[in-house]
Write a protein that holds these residues in place. Structure first.
Motif, PDB file in Angstrom:
ATOM      1  N   LEU A 141       0.854  -1.190   0.000  1.00 56.69           N
ATOM      2  CA  LEU A 141       0.000   0.000   0.000  1.00 56.69           C
ATOM      3  C   LEU A 141       0.886   1.235   0.000  1.00 56.69           C
ATOM      4  CD1 LEU A 141      -2.733   1.429   0.169  1.00 56.69           C
ATOM      5  CD2 LEU A 141      -2.620   1.213   2.667  1.00 56.69           C
ATOM      6  N   LEU A 142       0.762   2.045  -1.069  1.00 57.49           N
ATOM      7  CA  LEU A 142       1.535   3.276  -1.198  1.00 57.49           C
ATOM      8  C   LEU A 142       0.564   4.445  -1.277  1.00 57.49           C
ATOM      9  CD1 LEU A 142       2.979   0.843  -2.972  1.00 57.49           C
ATOM     10  CD2 LEU A 142       4.650   2.634  -3.394  1.00 57.49           C
ATOM     11  N   VAL A 143       0.730   5.412  -0.390  1.00 60.17           N
ATOM     12  CA  VAL A 143      -0.176   6.558  -0.318  1.00 60.17           C
ATOM     13  C   VAL A 143       0.614   7.821  -0.634  1.00 60.17           C
ATOM     14  CG1 VAL A 143      -1.837   7.802   1.078  1.00 60.17           C
ATOM     15  CG2 VAL A 143      -1.507   5.349   1.445  1.00 60.17           C
ATOM     16  N   ASP A 144       0.213   8.497  -1.703  1.00 65.42           N
ATOM     17  CA  ASP A 144       0.889   9.718  -2.139  1.00 65.42           C
ATOM     18  C   ASP A 144       0.189  10.922  -1.512  1.00 65.42           C
ATOM     19  OD1 ASP A 144       2.596  11.400  -3.444  1.00 65.42           O
ATOM     20  OD2 ASP A 144       1.604  11.252  -5.392  1.00 65.42           O
ATOM     21  N   ASN A 145       0.231  10.996  -0.195  1.00 66.16           N
ATOM     22  CA  ASN A 145      -0.495  12.034   0.541  1.00 66.16           C
ATOM     23  C   ASN A 145       0.342  13.293   0.706  1.00 66.16           C
ATOM     24  OD1 ASN A 145       1.070  10.177   2.227  1.00 66.16           O
ATOM     25  ND2 ASN A 145       0.419  11.433   3.951  1.00 66.16           N
ATOM     26  N   LYS A 146      -0.357  14.425   0.790  1.00 70.13           N
ATOM     27  CA  LYS A 146       0.312  15.702   1.042  1.00 70.13           C
ATOM     28  C   LYS A 146       0.208  16.093   2.506  1.00 70.13           C
ATOM     29  CE  LYS A 146      -0.305  17.429  -3.681  1.00 70.13           C
ATOM     30  NZ  LYS A 146      -0.868  18.493  -4.556  1.00 70.13           N
ATOM     31  N   GLU A 147      -0.920  15.762   3.121  1.00 69.43           N
ATOM     32  CA  GLU A 147      -1.093  15.999   4.555  1.00 69.43           C
ATOM     33  C   GLU A 147      -0.778  14.711   5.314  1.00 69.43           C
ATOM     34  OE1 GLU A 147      -1.774  18.977   5.641  1.00 69.43           O
ATOM     35  OE2 GLU A 147      -2.062  19.815   3.629  1.00 69.43           O
ATOM     36  N   VAL A 148      -0.492  14.843   6.598  1.00 67.55           N
ATOM     37  CA  VAL A 148      -0.181  13.669   7.417  1.00 67.55           C
ATOM     38  C   VAL A 148      -1.387  12.728   7.446  1.00 67.55           C
ATOM     39  CG1 VAL A 148       0.435  12.857   9.716  1.00 67.55           C
ATOM     40  CG2 VAL A 148       1.426  14.971   8.832  1.00 67.55           C
ATOM     41  N   ALA A 149      -1.153  11.460   7.113  1.00 68.19           N
ATOM     42  CA  ALA A 149      -2.230  10.468   7.060  1.00 68.19           C
ATOM     43  C   ALA A 149      -2.420   9.818   8.431  1.00 68.19           C
ATOM     44  CB  ALA A 149      -1.917   9.401   6.019  1.00 68.19           C
ATOM     45  N   GLN A 150      -3.641   9.334   8.656  1.00 65.18           N
ATOM     46  CA  GLN A 150      -3.978   8.621   9.889  1.00 65.18           C
ATOM     47  C   GLN A 150      -4.055   7.131   9.589  1.00 65.18           C
ATOM     48  OE1 GLN A 150      -4.447  10.299  12.953  1.00 65.18           O
ATOM     49  NE2 GLN A 150      -3.678  12.034  11.729  1.00 65.18           N
ATOM     50  N   ILE A 151      -3.241   6.340  10.269  1.00 69.29           N
ATOM     51  CA  ILE A 151      -3.210   4.892  10.028  1.00 69.29           C
ATOM     52  C   ILE A 151      -4.292   4.228  10.873  1.00 69.29           C
ATOM     53  CG2 ILE A 151      -1.827   2.789  10.137  1.00 69.29           C
ATOM     54  CD1 ILE A 151       0.659   4.504   9.877  1.00 69.29           C
ATOM     55  N   PRO A 152      -5.312   3.654  10.231  1.00 69.32           N
ATOM     56  CA  PRO A 152      -6.367   2.987  11.000  1.00 69.32           C
ATOM     57  C   PRO A 152      -5.919   1.609  11.479  1.00 69.32           C
ATOM     58  CG  PRO A 152      -6.818   2.774   8.662  1.00 69.32           C
ATOM     59  CD  PRO A 152      -5.583   3.619   8.783  1.00 69.32           C
ATOM     60  N   GLU A 153      -6.589   1.121  12.492  1.00 70.21           N
ATOM     61  CA  GLU A 153      -6.211  -0.176  13.049  1.00 70.21           C
ATOM     62  C   GLU A 153      -6.386  -1.304  12.039  1.00 70.21           C
ATOM     63  OE1 GLU A 153      -7.428  -3.099  16.798  1.00 70.21           O
ATOM     64  OE2 GLU A 153      -8.084  -0.994  16.777  1.00 70.21           O
TER      65      GLU A 153
END
Length: 1087
Positions: free
Chosen positions: A813-825
Motif C-alpha cells: 500500500l503506497l499513499v501519495d499524501n500531502k497531509e499527514v495520514a492517519q493509520i487505522p487499526e
C-alpha cells in the motif's frame, strides 16, 4: 491470412469496437439509471423509470408544447426522441459482415463480451426495488455471468470444432434477445403492455436453460479430446503462477470455506495435485530436452486454467463441478507424463543438458560490471570536453547526435562524471527529455540537483514556483545541464527562459537523434556527430564485455570477430551480443550456433539491430522472460525505482518462492541477471552498492512492447482503449479523452495515471492485482468501488480508501499524501500486508493510541517495511511492538514522556530484532531542556541514517559498536565538541560513511578503525580541515566524494588517492565538486 491482411482486419475490428463502446456507453447507462434531466424536470415527470415509455413522453411533450412552451423547448424534445431511437443500436451486438475477414469467432466472442459487460452494468446500476422485474433482474445477471465464465474458459477456445462455433452463434443470438428485451422495458412500453413484447421474459429464461444444456454437453465433448492434441498456448506466463494459485486456493479453503462447501473436496484434490507438480517444476524447467519444456508449458497452462475457473470466473456451482472434474482429469494425465519422463531420465533413457544453448547461471559467475566501457569515442570525448571548458563566456549549447544505439548517452555520462567537468562547473544536472516530455517533470528533475530545497518539497510545488526556483538556483553560477534524448526543439523552448546567461561560461549539452535540433535551438550551437565503430573497435568492445580482464581463447577469436562484424558498428548491438556470449560456456560449437542465428536473422531484413536484440531475448531463461516483458508497463525513458519494480513483480506472481530467501532478494537476483545480460540499464546506485533505479534503452523498450503484444503478455494503452485480450495491460492517460472500457477475461491490468478511473473499470476487470492511481483525485474512488478488487496485491492511491478492509490479499500500500495520514487499526490487522509507504508521513489514529494507553493488545502483523512514520508518544512505541517482522523503517522522532519511569527519553526500537535499515529524523519539541539520554538500536541494523540529532561522543561510540552496521549517514547532526576521535573496535563492518553538514573541524582516526570502508562522502562539512591520512592505508577504499567543503579537504582527498596508487590501488576514484549536491551516474551502456 498473411500478416498485412490480418493487421488491416484487426484495425477494422478495433474501430468497430470503439464505435460501440467509446461514444455513448456511459451516457446510455447514466440516462437509464439517473432519470432526472432538464426536460423531465420542466415537464414534471416523476414516474418510475420503467414507466417512461417513448409514446407517453411523446404525447406529454406534444401537449405541453401547445400550452406553455415555445419552439426552443420542442427542439430539445425532438433531439431527445432521436436519441432514444439511437439507443436501440446499442442494445444489440454490432454486426460484422460475415464475408469480411474480421468476422472471426474470436472477434465475435470479444464483441459479445463487451456487450454482456454493458448489460450487466445496466442491470446492476438500475434501481429495481419498485419494479415488477425485481426478482428476475438477479436471475438475468446470474445467467449472463455464466456466459462470461464460459466465454473465457478453455472449451469456448476450441473454435476448430463445429460444436463450438454453433454454441458461440447461440450465445450471440441469446444475448441479443436480452438486449432487445431490456430496450423494450426501458424505452418502448408501459409495464402493463410487456405481455405484448415479441419475446417475453419467461421465453428468455427458458432459452437460457436450453443453452446451458448445450454448454454442458459441449464441455463434456471437449474434455474427451486428449490434452496432447489440444493446441499449446504461446502466451508468456510466469512459471510461478502455480505458487500464486496455490496461495489463492489455500486462502479460499481456509478463510472462505462456507462459499465452496459443494466443491470443497475437488478444491482439495486439485490443490494437492498442483503442489505435487510444483515440486518438480524448477528441476524440469532447467532441462533442455523438448519433452521437458513441453511439460513445463502444460503445467503452467493447467495452472492458468484452474486460476480462471476457480478464482476469477463468475461460474455457478453446477459449472464449477463440471469443469473441476475435467481439470482433475487433465492434471492426472500431466502427472502420469511427468512420472514416466522422470523414470526415463533416472534410467538414462532420456539425455538432457542443464542450460539451453550452453547457458551458464549468472549468479554462479561474476557479478555484472556496473561501469560503462567506452570504446572508439576517445577523440570525440576530448573534443567535447574542450568545447565544454572553452573560453566563450556566454551560455552555449552543444549537441551530440546519431542513430539510436550508437552510444550518445553512454558518452554523455562519461563527460558528465569526468572529474575535470565536475570541478569546473558550480552546478551540474541531468534531465531525460524523451519523445513525450512533460515540462513539470523536467523542472523537477533539474531542480532536485541544483537547488538546496528539500527533495520532498519540490514535487509538491506549483509549476510557476518550480520555474522561479530553478532560475534563482542557477542565477550567477556556472552550470552544466545535460538534456538527454531530446527529440525536437519544443522541449528547449519550454525551458530556455529559466536558464540565465550571466556570462559565467555555462553550457547545455543535447543528446539527440536529429542534427537539426541543436541548430534550431541556437544558430551558434556546436554540433557533434557520433560515428559508427570500426570492425576492430567492435571486436575490442566485445572482448572487454565478454572476457572483462581476461584474454579471448585462440579458438574463439575468428568466430568472435565474425560476430562483432555482424553488429555493423552499433555499440548497443555489440553489448547485447556480448551479454549473450558471456552467459554461455566458452565453446566453439556454441559460438558457431550464435553466428548461424545472426546470419539467418540479418541477411533478409533491414532492421539488423532489432534482430540482434531479439536474439538476446530468445536466449533468456524461461523464468526471466515475463520479468523482462513486464518492463513494457513503464513508459519509455522513465527511471524505474527498484523497490517499485520488485513490488510489482511480486504482486504479479513472477517471482519464485525459495526457502531461506525473501521474495525481494530473489527478485533482486532476477534483476541483476537481466542487467548482466545488458537488457536493463542501471540508472542509480544505492550507498550499499545495490541498484537503486534502472531504465531501458529505447530500442529495447520498443522490442519489449512488440514481443509482449505478439506473445499475448502485455498491451499498453495510451488514452484510447478497446478490447484487450492480453494477460497484462498498462493504461496511461494524460488527456481528458473519454475512453471506452477495456475488456478481457484473463486481463491483469496495471492502471496508471488516469484522470478518472471510473472510465476504465468494468466487471471483467475484477482480476486487478495492481492498481496505481496515486495521481488521481480521491472523489473518483467512490464511483469505482475498490472493494470489488479482492485480488488486489498492490495499491497506490492519494489517500487511504474507506474500503481497504475488504482487500484481504493486499501486500503493498503506497499513499501519495500531502497531509499527514492517519493509520487505522484495520491496516495493522491485514495479515498479508507487508509494505506501507506514506509520502507525506503518517501517524497512528487516536483510536489506536487509546487502546495502547489501556495496555490492550493488538493483532501481530506481518509488516516488513513502513515509511514515513511519526513516533511522537509512548503509545506509538507500544503499537510498533506488534510489528516484529519489520526489516525497514523510516520515521521521525520526538522526545517522549515515559510514564513508567517518569522522565523524557528517545523512543526505544531495540525490540525490532529483524530491523536492518533505519532512517531517523529528529523533530525537536521544547517540553524539556534536560537531556533525553542515549538511543539504543536494534542489534541487527545494517543501514542507519540519522538526521538533525544532537549526538554525544558516547552515542557515536554506541553506534560504532553495532556489529552488523555497513552504512552510516549523518545529516545535519550536531556533535558534542569539534573534534572526533574514533576508537579501536568501532565501525569494523562499515562500508559506506556519509557526513552531510556535520560541523567538526578535526577528525582523528587510525587505519584499523575503518578496516572495510569502501566509500567516503563528505558534504557541506565547512569546518573540517582535512580527511585523516590513515584512509590512504585502507585497502578496501574505492571512492571518496567531496562536495562543498574546504580546499584543504579536497587536497587531502587527492593525497590519499596518490597514497593508494603507491600501494598499487589504481581503482580509487576521487570526485570533487564545489556544489554540495552532485547527481552522479553509475551504470552500463545507454545510447
Amino acid at each position: 491470412m498473411d500478416r498485412i491482411e490480418y493487421s488491416i482486419c484487426k484495425k477494422q475490428f478495433s474501430v468497430l469496437v470503439d464505435n460501440f463502446t467509446h461514444r455513448f456507453k456511459d451516457d446510455i447507462i447514466s440516462f437509464i439509471t439517473k432519470p432526472s434531466s432538464k426536460i423531465e424536470t420542466v415537464i414534471g415527470l416523476s414516474m418510475d423509470p420503467l414507466e417512461r415509455s417513448y409514446e407517453v413522453r411523446h404525447l406529454i411533450c406534444k401537449n405541453f408544447w401547445y400550452t406553455s412552451m415555445g419552439s426552443e423547448f420542442m427542439v430539445h424534445v425532438e433531439r431527445y426522441l432521436l436519441l432514444v431511437k439511437e439507443f436501440s443500436l446499442f442494445f444489440s451486438i454490432p454486426k460484422l459482415q460475415m464475408s469480411s475477414n474480421s468476422a472471426t469467432p474470436n472477434n465475435i466472442t470479444e464483441l459479445c463480451l463487451v456487450f454482456i459487460d454493458f448489460l450487466l452494468e445496466v442491470l446492476a446500476k438500475f434501481d429495481w426495488r419498485e419494479s415488477y422485474l425485481k426478482g428476475e433482474n438477479q436471475i438475468l445477471q446470474t445467467e449472463l455471468k455464466l456466459l462470461i465464465a464460459y466465454l473465457g474458459d478453455t472449451p469456448s477456445q476450441a473454435i476448430e470444432l463445429e460444436e463450438t462455433k454453433s454454441i458461440l452463434i447461440d450465445i450471440e443470438a441469446l444475448v441479443n434477445e436480452v438486449g432487445s428485451f431490456l430496450y423494450s422495458v426501458f424505452f418502448t412500453r408501459y409495464p402493463v403492455l410487456v405481455i405484448e413484447n415479441d419475446l417475453s421474459l419467461s421465453d428468455l429464461l427458458q432459452n437460457f436453460e436450453i443453452l446451458k444444456i448445450k454448454i454442458k454437453n459441449h464441455c463434456i465433448t471437449v474434455s474427451k479430446i486428449q490434452t496432447d492434441h489440444m493446441p499449446t498456448k504461446t502466451v508468456v506466463l510466469s512459471l510461478f503462477i502455480v505458487d500464486s494459485l496455490l496461495d489463492d486456493l489455500k486462502d479460499l479453503m481456509n478463510n472462505k470455506a462456507d462459499t465452496i462447501v459443494e466443491v470443497k473436496d475437488q478444491f482439495k484434490t486439485i490443490y494437492d495435485e498442483l503442489l505435487y507438480l510444483r515440486s518438480f517444476l524448477k528441476d524440469i524447467d532447467s532441462q533442455q530436452h523438448p519433452e521437458f519444456q513441453q511439460l513445463v508449458i502444460r503445467i503452467r497452462d493447467i495452472a492458468s486454467e484452474v486460476e480462471y475457473i476457480v478464482i476469477n470466473s463468475f461460474a455457478p456451482v453446477w459449472y464449477l463441478n463440471l469443469r473441476l472434474s475435467h481439470l482433475m482429469e487433465k492434471i492426472k494425465h500431466i502427472r502420469m507424463a511427468l512420472e514416466e519422463m522422470m523414470q526415463s531420465y533416472d534410467t538414462g533413457v532420456l539425455k538432457v543438458a542443464n542450460y539451453p544453448s550452453g547457458q551458464v547461471s549468472l549468479q554462479a559467475g561474476k557479478p555484472p560490471i556496473l561501469e560503462d566501457i567506452v570504446v572508439g569515442f576517445e577523440d570525440e570525448a576530448k573534443k567535447i570536453i574542450d568545447q565544454l571548458l572553452g573560453a566563450l563566456e556566454h551560455l552555449q549549447i552543444l549537441s551530440m547526435y546519431g542513430m539510436p544505439g550508437l552510444g550518445k548517452t553512454t558518452l554523455a555520462k562519461k563527460l558528465y562524471n569526468d572529474p575535470t567537468i565536475v570541478y569546473h562547473f558550480d552546478k551540474c544536472a541531468w534531465c531525460v527529455v524523451s519523445q513525450t516530455y512533460q515540462r513539470r517533470n523536467m523542472l523537477i528533475d533539474i531542480l532536485k540537483t541544483v537547488s538546496d530545497l528539500s527533495r520532498e518539497r519540490i514535487p509538491n510545488m506549483e509549476e510557476d514556483q518550480l520555474a522561479e526556483a530553478l532560475y534563482k538556483s542557477l542565477k550567477g553560477t556556472r552550470y552544466f545541464i545535460v538534456l538527454d534524448d531530446i527529440w525536437n526543439v519544443d522541449a528547449w523552448d519550454d525551458l530556455k527562459r529559466y536558464f540565465p546567461d550571466d556570462r559565467c561560461r555555462s553550457r547545455i549539452l543535447f543528446t539527440t537523434r536529429l542534427k537539426d535540433v541543436g541548430l534550431q535551438a541556437s544558430p551558434q550551437c556546436v554540433v557533434n556527430e557520433l560515428p559508427f565503430l570500426s570492425e576492430a573497435q567492435c571486436w575490442d568492445l566485445l572482448q572487454q564485455k565478454v572476457f572483462q580482464k581476461e584474454y579471448c581463447p585462440p579458438q574463439l577469436i575468428d568466430i568472435g570477430k565474425q560476430i562483432a562484424t555482424n553488429c555493423h558498428g552499433l555499440p548497443l548491438a555489440v553489448v547485447v551480443m556480448a551479454a549473450v556470449l558471456a552467459n554461455m560456456e566458452k565453446k566453439e560449437s556454441l559460438w558457431q550456433e550464435v553466428v548461424g542465428s545472426l546470419s539467418s536473422h540479418i541477411s533478409d531484413g533491414n532492421n539488423k539491430c532489432m534482430d540482434i536484440l531479439e536474439l538476446s531475448y530468445k536466449h533468456l531463461p524461461v523464468h526471466l522472460k515475463p520479468c523482462f516483458l513486464y518492463f513494457g508497463v513503464f513508459q519509455e525513458d522513465i527511471e524505474i525505482p527498484i523497490g517499485k519494480l520488485i513490488a510489482l513483480w511480486i504482486a504479479e506472481g513472477l517471482i519464485e518462492k525459495q526457502e531461506q530467501k525473501s521474495l525481494e532478494d530473489v527478485a533482486h537476483d532476477y534483476l541483476m541477471d537481466l542487467i548482466g545480460r545488458s537488457l536493463i540499464l542501471i540508472a542509480k546506485i544505492k550507498s550499499d552498492g545495490r541498484v537503486k533505479a534502472c531504465n531501458m534503452h529505447d530500442l529495447l523498450h520498443d522490442m519489449c512492447l512488440r514481443i509482449a503484444e505478439q506473445e499475448d503478455f502485455l498491451k499498453v494503452i495510451q488514452n484510447e482503449l478497446s478490447i484487450c485480450d492480453k494477460h497484462h495491460m498498462s493504461i496511461h492517460s494524460y488527456s481528458n479523452t473519454s475512453c471506452s472500457r477495456p475488456s478481457g477475461l484473463h486481463v491483469r491490468p496495471f492502471l496508471h495515471q488516469s484522470l478518472n478511473p471510473s472510465t476504465f473499470i468494468s466487471g471483467s476487470l475484477e482480476l486487478l492485482r495492481i492498481f496505481d492511481m496515486s495521481t488521481t483525485n480521491m472523489e473518483h474512488y467512490d464511483q469505482i468501488g475498490i472493494r470489488r478488487f479482492v485480488h488486489l496485491r498492490y495499491l497506490a492511491v492519494s489517500c487511504i480508501p474507506s474500503s481497504t478492509a475488504s482487500l484481504h490479499n493486499l501486500e503493498f500500500l503506497l499513499v501519495d499524501n500531502k497531509e499527514v495520514a492517519q493509520i487505522p487499526e484495520i491496516l495493522l490487522n491485514m495479515m498479508k500486508l507487508r509494505y506501507l509507504h506514506f509520502r507525506g508521513g503518517a501517524q497512528f489514529m487516536e483510536s489506536c493510541h487509546m487502546r495502547a494507553s489501556k495496555d490492550e493488545s493488538f493483532q501481530m502483523n506481518n509488516l516488513e517495511n513502513i515509511s514515513f512514520l511519526f513516533i511522537y508518544e509512548e503509545n506509538d512505541e507500544k503499537i510498533l511492538r506488534y510489528s516484529p517482522h519489520l526489516r525497514r523503517l523510516k520515521c521521525a522522532f520526538k522526545v517522549i514522556w515515559d510514564s513508567s519511569k517518569r522522565k523524557y527519553r528517545y523512543p526505544n526500537l531495540d525490540f525490532l530484532n529483524k530491523l536492518e535499515s533505519l532512517r531517523l529524523s529528529f523533530h525537536k519539541n521544547y517540553e524539556t531542556k534536560t537531556s533525553p539520554g542515549l538511543m539504543s538500536f536494534p542489534s541487527n541494523i545494517k543501514k542507519l541514517n540519522l538526521c538533525k540529532f544532537d549526538l554525544s561522543w558516547e552515542q557515536i561510540s554506541i553506534i560504532g559498536r553495532l556489529l552488523n552496521l555497513e552504512i552510516l549517514k549523518l545529516q545535519d547532526v550536531f556533535l558534542e565538541g569539534k573534534q572526533w576521535d574514533t576508537s579501536e573496535g568501532e565501525f569494523l563492518e562499515l562500508k559506506f560513511l556519509e557526513l552531510d553538514g556535520v560541523q567538526i573541524s578535526q577528525w582523528n582516526a587510525s587505519s584499523d578503525h575503518f578496516p572495510n570502508l569502501q566509500r567516503l562522502v563528505l558534504r557541506k562539512c565547512h569546518h573540517l580541515k582535512n580527511i585523516p591520512s590513515c584512509f590512504g592505508e585502507v585497502p578496501t577504499l574505492v571512492m571518496i566524494e567531496v562536495h562543498g567543503c574546504r580546499n584543504s579537504v579536497t587536497e587531502s582527498a587527492k593525497e590519499i588517492q596518490e597514497q593508494q596508487r603507491e600501494l598499487g590501488n589504481e581503482e580509487l576514484k576521487v570526485i570533487i565538486s564545489r556544489a554540495a549536491i552532485l547527481w552522479r551516474f553509475s551504470g552500463n551502456l545507454q545510447a
